[in-house]
Design a protein around this motif. Structure first.
Motif, PDB file in Angstrom:
ATOM      1  N   ARG A 131       6.272  -2.626 -10.176  1.00 46.56           N
ATOM      2  CA  ARG A 131       5.414  -3.679 -10.736  1.00 46.56           C
ATOM      3  C   ARG A 131       4.097  -3.760  -9.970  1.00 46.56           C
ATOM      4  O   ARG A 131       3.016  -3.893 -10.561  1.00 46.56           O
ATOM      5  CB  ARG A 131       6.145  -5.020 -10.687  1.00 46.56           C
ATOM      6  CG  ARG A 131       5.392  -6.161 -11.372  1.00 46.56           C
ATOM      7  CD  ARG A 131       6.166  -7.461 -11.305  1.00 46.56           C
ATOM      8  NE  ARG A 131       7.425  -7.370 -12.038  1.00 46.56           N
ATOM      9  CZ  ARG A 131       8.622  -7.336 -11.449  1.00 46.56           C
ATOM     10  NH1 ARG A 131       8.716  -7.395 -10.122  1.00 46.56           N
ATOM     11  NH2 ARG A 131       9.709  -7.245 -12.170  1.00 46.56           N
ATOM     12  N   ASN A 132       4.165  -3.636  -8.649  1.00 46.86           N
ATOM     13  CA  ASN A 132       2.954  -3.674  -7.828  1.00 46.86           C
ATOM     14  C   ASN A 132       2.043  -2.494  -8.136  1.00 46.86           C
ATOM     15  O   ASN A 132       0.816  -2.650  -8.230  1.00 46.86           O
ATOM     16  CB  ASN A 132       3.345  -3.662  -6.350  1.00 46.86           C
ATOM     17  CG  ASN A 132       2.142  -3.535  -5.431  1.00 46.86           C
ATOM     18  OD1 ASN A 132       1.304  -4.423  -5.358  1.00 46.86           O
ATOM     19  ND2 ASN A 132       2.066  -2.406  -4.727  1.00 46.86           N
ATOM     20  N   ALA A 133       2.629  -1.294  -8.311  1.00 45.99           N
ATOM     21  CA  ALA A 133       1.823  -0.115  -8.612  1.00 45.99           C
ATOM     22  C   ALA A 133       1.114  -0.255  -9.948  1.00 45.99           C
ATOM     23  O   ALA A 133      -0.035   0.158 -10.105  1.00 45.99           O
ATOM     24  CB  ALA A 133       2.710   1.133  -8.609  1.00 45.99           C
TER      25      ALA A 133
ATOM     26  N   ARG B 296       0.835  -1.202   0.000  1.00 42.83           N
ATOM     27  CA  ARG B 296       0.000   0.000   0.000  1.00 42.83           C
ATOM     28  C   ARG B 296       0.869   1.251   0.000  1.00 42.83           C
ATOM     29  O   ARG B 296       0.560   2.235  -0.676  1.00 42.83           O
ATOM     30  CB  ARG B 296      -0.919  -0.025   1.228  1.00 42.83           C
ATOM     31  CG  ARG B 296      -1.937  -1.154   1.235  1.00 42.83           C
ATOM     32  CD  ARG B 296      -2.602  -1.316   2.591  1.00 42.83           C
ATOM     33  NE  ARG B 296      -1.650  -1.757   3.605  1.00 42.83           N
ATOM     34  CZ  ARG B 296      -1.979  -2.025   4.882  1.00 42.83           C
ATOM     35  NH1 ARG B 296      -3.242  -1.867   5.266  1.00 42.83           N
ATOM     36  NH2 ARG B 296      -1.053  -2.420   5.737  1.00 42.83           N
ATOM     37  N   ARG B 297       1.945   1.203   0.756  1.00 46.55           N
ATOM     38  CA  ARG B 297       2.846   2.369   0.812  1.00 46.55           C
ATOM     39  C   ARG B 297       3.539   2.597  -0.525  1.00 46.55           C
ATOM     40  O   ARG B 297       3.589   3.724  -1.033  1.00 46.55           O
ATOM     41  CB  ARG B 297       3.880   2.166   1.914  1.00 46.55           C
ATOM     42  CG  ARG B 297       4.912   3.297   1.993  1.00 46.55           C
ATOM     43  CD  ARG B 297       5.929   3.056   3.108  1.00 46.55           C
ATOM     44  NE  ARG B 297       6.790   4.209   3.290  1.00 46.55           N
ATOM     45  CZ  ARG B 297       8.007   4.340   2.773  1.00 46.55           C
ATOM     46  NH1 ARG B 297       8.504   3.354   2.016  1.00 46.55           N
ATOM     47  NH2 ARG B 297       8.723   5.425   2.984  1.00 46.55           N
ATOM     48  N   THR B 298       4.099   1.533  -1.082  1.00 44.52           N
ATOM     49  CA  THR B 298       4.860   1.718  -2.326  1.00 44.52           C
ATOM     50  C   THR B 298       3.958   2.153  -3.470  1.00 44.52           C
ATOM     51  O   THR B 298       4.353   2.986  -4.303  1.00 44.52           O
ATOM     52  CB  THR B 298       5.587   0.419  -2.699  1.00 44.52           C
ATOM     53  OG1 THR B 298       4.638  -0.651  -2.861  1.00 44.52           O
ATOM     54  CG2 THR B 298       6.600   0.036  -1.619  1.00 44.52           C
ATOM     55  N   ALA B 299       2.716   1.624  -3.522  1.00 42.45           N
ATOM     56  CA  ALA B 299       1.798   2.056  -4.582  1.00 42.45           C
ATOM     57  C   ALA B 299       1.440   3.531  -4.411  1.00 42.45           C
ATOM     58  O   ALA B 299       1.401   4.292  -5.387  1.00 42.45           O
ATOM     59  CB  ALA B 299       0.536   1.195  -4.562  1.00 42.45           C
ATOM     60  N   ALA B 300       1.200   3.950  -3.171  1.00 42.21           N
ATOM     61  CA  ALA B 300       0.879   5.352  -2.929  1.00 42.21           C
ATOM     62  C   ALA B 300       2.062   6.257  -3.262  1.00 42.21           C
ATOM     63  O   ALA B 300       1.881   7.360  -3.786  1.00 42.21           O
ATOM     64  CB  ALA B 300       0.453   5.545  -1.472  1.00 42.21           C
ATOM     65  N   LEU B 301       3.273   5.793  -2.982  1.00 40.00           N
ATOM     66  CA  LEU B 301       4.456   6.588  -3.305  1.00 40.00           C
ATOM     67  C   LEU B 301       4.611   6.778  -4.808  1.00 40.00           C
ATOM     68  O   LEU B 301       4.951   7.875  -5.270  1.00 40.00           O
ATOM     69  CB  LEU B 301       5.710   5.916  -2.736  1.00 40.00           C
ATOM     70  CG  LEU B 301       5.989   6.126  -1.251  1.00 40.00           C
ATOM     71  CD1 LEU B 301       7.212   5.317  -0.828  1.00 40.00           C
ATOM     72  CD2 LEU B 301       6.200   7.594  -0.939  1.00 40.00           C
ATOM     73  N   VAL B 302       4.367   5.719  -5.572  1.00 38.28           N
ATOM     74  CA  VAL B 302       4.459   5.851  -7.030  1.00 38.28           C
ATOM     75  C   VAL B 302       3.447   6.874  -7.528  1.00 38.28           C
ATOM     76  O   VAL B 302       3.759   7.745  -8.344  1.00 38.28           O
ATOM     77  CB  VAL B 302       4.249   4.489  -7.714  1.00 38.28           C
ATOM     78  CG1 VAL B 302       4.124   4.661  -9.228  1.00 38.28           C
ATOM     79  CG2 VAL B 302       5.409   3.545  -7.403  1.00 38.28           C
ATOM     80  N   GLY B 303       2.212   6.786  -7.038  1.00 41.47           N
ATOM     81  CA  GLY B 303       1.202   7.760  -7.444  1.00 41.47           C
ATOM     82  C   GLY B 303       1.573   9.171  -7.036  1.00 41.47           C
ATOM     83  O   GLY B 303       1.393  10.121  -7.805  1.00 41.47           O
ATOM     84  N   TRP B 304       2.139   9.324  -5.840  1.00 41.64           N
ATOM     85  CA  TRP B 304       2.542  10.651  -5.378  1.00 41.64           C
ATOM     86  C   TRP B 304       3.672  11.221  -6.235  1.00 41.64           C
ATOM     87  O   TRP B 304       3.679  12.413  -6.569  1.00 41.64           O
ATOM     88  CB  TRP B 304       2.983  10.559  -3.924  1.00 41.64           C
ATOM     89  CG  TRP B 304       3.447  11.860  -3.344  1.00 41.64           C
ATOM     90  CD1 TRP B 304       2.682  12.884  -2.868  1.00 41.64           C
ATOM     91  CD2 TRP B 304       4.808  12.282  -3.192  1.00 41.64           C
ATOM     92  NE1 TRP B 304       3.479  13.916  -2.432  1.00 41.64           N
ATOM     93  CE2 TRP B 304       4.786  13.573  -2.615  1.00 41.64           C
ATOM     94  CE3 TRP B 304       6.031  11.696  -3.481  1.00 41.64           C
ATOM     95  CZ2 TRP B 304       5.947  14.275  -2.327  1.00 41.64           C
ATOM     96  CZ3 TRP B 304       7.191  12.390  -3.193  1.00 41.64           C
ATOM     97  CH2 TRP B 304       7.148  13.669  -2.628  1.00 41.64           C
ATOM     98  N   LEU B 305       4.632  10.375  -6.596  1.00 42.28           N
ATOM     99  CA  LEU B 305       5.735  10.829  -7.442  1.00 42.28           C
ATOM    100  C   LEU B 305       5.222  11.304  -8.802  1.00 42.28           C
ATOM    101  O   LEU B 305       5.685  12.320  -9.334  1.00 42.28           O
ATOM    102  CB  LEU B 305       6.758   9.708  -7.626  1.00 42.28           C
ATOM    103  CG  LEU B 305       7.581   9.348  -6.390  1.00 42.28           C
ATOM    104  CD1 LEU B 305       8.351   8.053  -6.631  1.00 42.28           C
ATOM    105  CD2 LEU B 305       8.531  10.480  -6.017  1.00 42.28           C
ATOM    106  N   LEU B 306       4.275  10.578  -9.369  1.00 38.54           N
ATOM    107  CA  LEU B 306       3.730  10.961 -10.677  1.00 38.54           C
ATOM    108  C   LEU B 306       2.883  12.232 -10.572  1.00 38.54           C
ATOM    109  O   LEU B 306       2.908  13.074 -11.477  1.00 38.54           O
ATOM    110  CB  LEU B 306       2.921   9.805 -11.265  1.00 38.54           C
ATOM    111  CG  LEU B 306       3.727   8.540 -11.603  1.00 38.54           C
ATOM    112  CD1 LEU B 306       2.802   7.437 -12.093  1.00 38.54           C
ATOM    113  CD2 LEU B 306       4.804   8.835 -12.638  1.00 38.54           C
TER     114      LEU B 306
ATOM    115  N   ALA C 243      -0.446   3.219 -11.882  1.00 36.17           N
ATOM    116  CA  ALA C 243       0.322   3.788 -12.991  1.00 36.17           C
ATOM    117  C   ALA C 243       0.204   2.889 -14.215  1.00 36.17           C
ATOM    118  O   ALA C 243      -0.083   1.689 -14.106  1.00 36.17           O
ATOM    119  CB  ALA C 243       1.788   3.963 -12.593  1.00 36.17           C
ATOM    120  N   LEU C 244       0.426   3.481 -15.365  1.00 37.05           N
ATOM    121  CA  LEU C 244       0.479   2.755 -16.626  1.00 37.05           C
ATOM    122  C   LEU C 244       1.913   2.752 -17.140  1.00 37.05           C
ATOM    123  O   LEU C 244       2.695   3.665 -16.846  1.00 37.05           O
ATOM    124  CB  LEU C 244      -0.438   3.405 -17.663  1.00 37.05           C
ATOM    125  CG  LEU C 244      -1.918   3.498 -17.314  1.00 37.05           C
ATOM    126  CD1 LEU C 244      -2.684   4.201 -18.427  1.00 37.05           C
ATOM    127  CD2 LEU C 244      -2.506   2.119 -17.054  1.00 37.05           C
TER     128      LEU C 244
END
Length: 776
Positions: free
Chosen positions: A314-316, A271-281, A322-323
């Motif tokens: 990969r999880n995100a 959950r953290r890593t997916a949220a971080l990817v979205g935040w970075l984008l 993300a796409l």
């Protein structure tokens, strides 16, 4: 006051103000320099995180459109007032996760190549005929586009798409003949998502969760507005959803998650890593990028204590955060690679850039590319506008008219004087009986274009056109009732706005994108005009009309990287050297209130101050306070404003509308913006209205004033670039004063610091589409 007419900027010495805070440097290539998540805040920042009462310091405005789009009080890196406490997510135990079986590298590579070849073959087959808007989209993007079209055409109500799949998109029909002018439908007023009143019980539930997690209650309302009525349940199940709330930083979300989950959370929690990817984008989008290189994302994740960034990405992607896009993937995969001859070295394949992006920008870029191709292929190519071209007021205007007659999409570039050419095109098209209209970024631009065409109804603002409050309205298919649309200030178009605009144009409509490539780019994500020019997907007309006078000569030189000395016998250009920020503020007030009105008969209300950023010792806030004390002193009894105050109203991100305060009552703050009364509700005044005697260059883009005073204090040097100087210096029509305290940083910025590169996908998408009439 020392005034040296015609002196070359950048030749006067200056002292950096003592104790000045160094401005924050914008990361041009994406979020590669973020602080590690396990770093505890210290000093003032720790206090702000813990109590939520400290005001975040604001960086100077550089090539970062986000800071200007809404006159935000802090950059994307700064915590808002009342931010959640920071914490170290790594203190918890790492969550156990099953290890997924993975293909070998060779198998994965073969599978990827096979998929790419199939994709390329399908794309080639689709390029045989005209491109219908949206037909190249698939999956979620196609469903969203179909839903939009169904609602626009009246086939379905918008509420049907919450629980049912979208209908297949209907093909766009051509706009009706110009004989009948449809009546404009009444626009449906819609409030921004952040402004819609959330149910009190939902806000209370979120407030309880925030309190339990140690986060300030002030985040309850924005969290509910961002996450919806189920925000409390979402935050309890996934505390890192708090990162979706504007202004919340990863370390603050980590502390919130640790307080709620205890030892059940860790730095590699999915959950953290997916949220971080979205935040970075999302953070990259604030800097203008519609996608980021996957390597930059992985590097940023590693800096935030993620042990396996590859797995996190990969999880995100699997979670739909993300796409993934592969730029240049088609190269070398059209046919089976030939085996090298005996004794020859095998060719090394070119590297493929892997990008990550948010789905909404992917949808916008693909929809925009398809829509532009549709316009290029669907318009009538044999129109004869020879007589209109012969009557054009200039050779460049005649060339623009002739080119537009034979193309569905045209890119026109030039400076301020070149705006007369789109005006001549609109007038010529109207003389031929066509429904022609010009759209501008600002009300000031609309007024100037209407004057140039000689018809008040020939120009609208782009926001007014899309909302239905200006322009001819829509036809029975939901398309704008036009035959020709000329968009001025095209560099200010972001990708989402451009996609909405193009989708609203029927087959057969001609579209002209006109603008100055040298100015600052859009406040939103994307670089539409620059990508269209770079892709060379349509005919291009470059104006040969130079900007007149000393100001035009100075700005034209800046556009090619040269800060030249210009002759200014009428003191059209004046340099005012200053030693520190305090003197810069003093000289600025003196220029606006006394010197410019006395020397040029230009009142203070028609002189605009432009500076590099909102914060700092000579930023917009300090300058506006000093100018208000001199020009319109008062107690600020209406939320800090008094009748007669010059303000800037930000009704939506990326839009800055100058106005004047008239009054205030229980309904809100009453403004007059370009002669139009505007009421800003009380709850929106703090976030949507700022004093406007001094603006940033991003806010001033697309507008001009009789006189401009550009303030360059010593601490602004890091925020300068060629596009910034070009934009700021070009805002004055009759007079330009430069309050100069950056010494050689000014010529260095003009010569050595070009526009910040933005990572986008629009250019390759345009290059891949069929454009039979493209310019060579």
């Amino acid at each position: 006051m020392t005034a040296l007419p015609g002196e070359t900027p950048g030749t006067v010495g200056t002292d950096t103000p003592e104790g000045a805070e160094p401005p924050a440097v914008t990361d041009a290539e994406g979020p590669a320099h973020t602080e590690a998540p396990d770093a505890e805040p210290q000093g003032a920042e720790a206090s702000a995180d813990a109590t939520g009462t400290a005001e975040a310091e604001e960086p100077v405005d550089s090539e970062q459109p986000a800071a200007d789009s809404s006159d935000a009080e802090a950059s994307a890196e700064d915590p808002p007032a009342g931010a959640a406490p920071s914490g170290d997510a790594s203190t918890g135990q790492e969550a156990d996760a099953p290890v997924a079986a993975a293909l070998s590298e060779a198998q994965a590579e073969l599978a990827a190549q096979r998929e790419l070849r199939e994709k390329i073959a399908k794309r080639k087959a689709e390029k045989e005929g005209p491109v219908a808007a949206g037909t190249k989209l698939s999956g979620t993007a196609a469903d969203l586009l179909a839903a939009v079209r169904a609602v626009e055409s009246g086939e379905k109500a918008g509420t049907e798409f919450f629980d049912s799949p979208a209908a297949a998109p209907a093909p766009r029909r051509p706009a009706p003949a110009p004989a009948g002018q449809p009546q404009r439908p009444a626009p449906a007023p819609t409030a921004p998502a952040a402004d819609r009143a959330a149910p009190p019980e939902a806000v209370d539930a979120v407030r309880a969760v925030l309190t339990e997690g140690g986060a300030p209650e002030a985040l309850a309302r924005p969290a509910t507005a961002t996450l919806g009525e189920q925000a409390a349940e979402l935050l309890r199940a996934d505390p890192w959803q708090l990162l979706a709330v504007p202004g919340v930083r990863p370390e603050q979300a980590d502390g919130f998650a640790r307080a709620l989950l205890g030892s059940a959370c860790g730095p590699d929690d999915g959950r953290r890593t997916a949220a971080l990817v979205g935040w970075l984008l999302e953070r990259a989008a604030l800097q203008g990028h519609t996608a980021l290189d996957a390597e930059a994302v992985r590097a940023a994740l590693a800096e935030r204590a993620v042990s396996d960034p590859e797995e996190a990405v990969r999880n995100a992607v699997e979670e739909g955060v993300a796409l993934v896009f592969q730029e240049g993937a088609e190269a070398g995969f059209d046919d089976e690679p030939e085996a090298p001859a005996e004794g020859e070295e095998p060719e090394t394949p070119e590297p493929v850039q892997v990008l990550l992006g948010l789905d909404r920008y992917a949808l916008a870029e693909e929809s925009l590319a398809d829509g532009l191709a549709r316009l290029m292929n669907a318009c009538e190519k044999g129109a004869d506008w020879a007589e209109a071209a012969a009557a054009a007021p200039s050779p460049s205007a005649a060339e623009l008219i002739r080119t537009t007659a034979t193309a569905g999409l045209v890119a026109h570039s030039g400076g301020e004087a070149a705006r007369a050419e789109p005006a001549a095109l609109i007038a010529a098209a109207r003389g031929l009986g066509l429904r022609a209209l010009g759209a501008t970024h600002s009300e000031d631009g609309r007024r100037r274009l209407a004057d140039a065409v000689g018809s008040p109804d020939a120009a609208v603002t782009l926001a007014g056109l899309l909302s239905g409050t200006e322009g001819p309205g829509r036809d029975e298919d939901g398309a704008l009732a036009l035959d020709l649309l000329v968009v001025l200030d095209a560099p200010q178009l972001d990708v989402e706005g451009a996609a909405v605009l193009v989708e609203a144009l029927a087959d057969g409509v001609r579209l002209v994108l006109s603008g100055d490539p040298g100015v600052l780019g859009s406040a939103g994500a994307g670089r539409v005009f620059a990508d269209v020019l770079a892709a060379r997907a349509c005919p291009q007309v470059v104006s040969r009309t130079p900007d007149p006078g000393p100001i035009g000569e100075l700005v034209s030189g800046i556009g090619i990287g040269e800060l030249t000395q210009v002759e200014a016998p009428g003191k059209e250009v004046v340099i005012v050297p200053v030693r520190d920020a305090g003197e810069a503020v003093h000289r600025t007030v003196q220029l606006v209130a006394d010197s410019v009105p006395r020397a040029f008969s230009i009142p203070a209300t028609e002189t605009q101050v432009i500076t590099v950023g909102h914060g700092g010792a000579a930023g917009t806030r300090v300058l506006n306070e000093a100018l208000k004390q001199r020009l319109n002193p008062g107690p600020g009894r209406f939320g800090g404003f008094d009748p007669g105050d010059r303000v800037i109203h930000v009704p939506a991100p990326g839009r800055a509308v100058p106005g004047v305060v008239r009054s205030a009552d229980a309904e809100g703050l009453h403004l007059e913006c370009g002669g139009v009364p505007v009421v800003v509700p009380q709850e929106r005044v703090e976030s949507a209205v700022r004093h406007g005697w001094a603006l940033s260059a991003h806010q001033a883009a697309g507008m001009r004033w009789p006189a401009a005073v550009v303030v360059l204090p010593g601490d602004a040097a890091a925020g300068l670039s060629r596009p910034w100087v070009y934009t700021a210096f070009g805002r004055g029509e009759r007079h330009l004063s430069v309050v100069h305290g950056v010494d050689q940083a000014l010529p260095h910025a003009v010569a050595q610091i070009p526009a910040q590169e933005r990572t986008t996908r629009l250019r390759p998408l345009l290059e891949a589409l069929p454009t039979p009439d493209a310019a060579s």
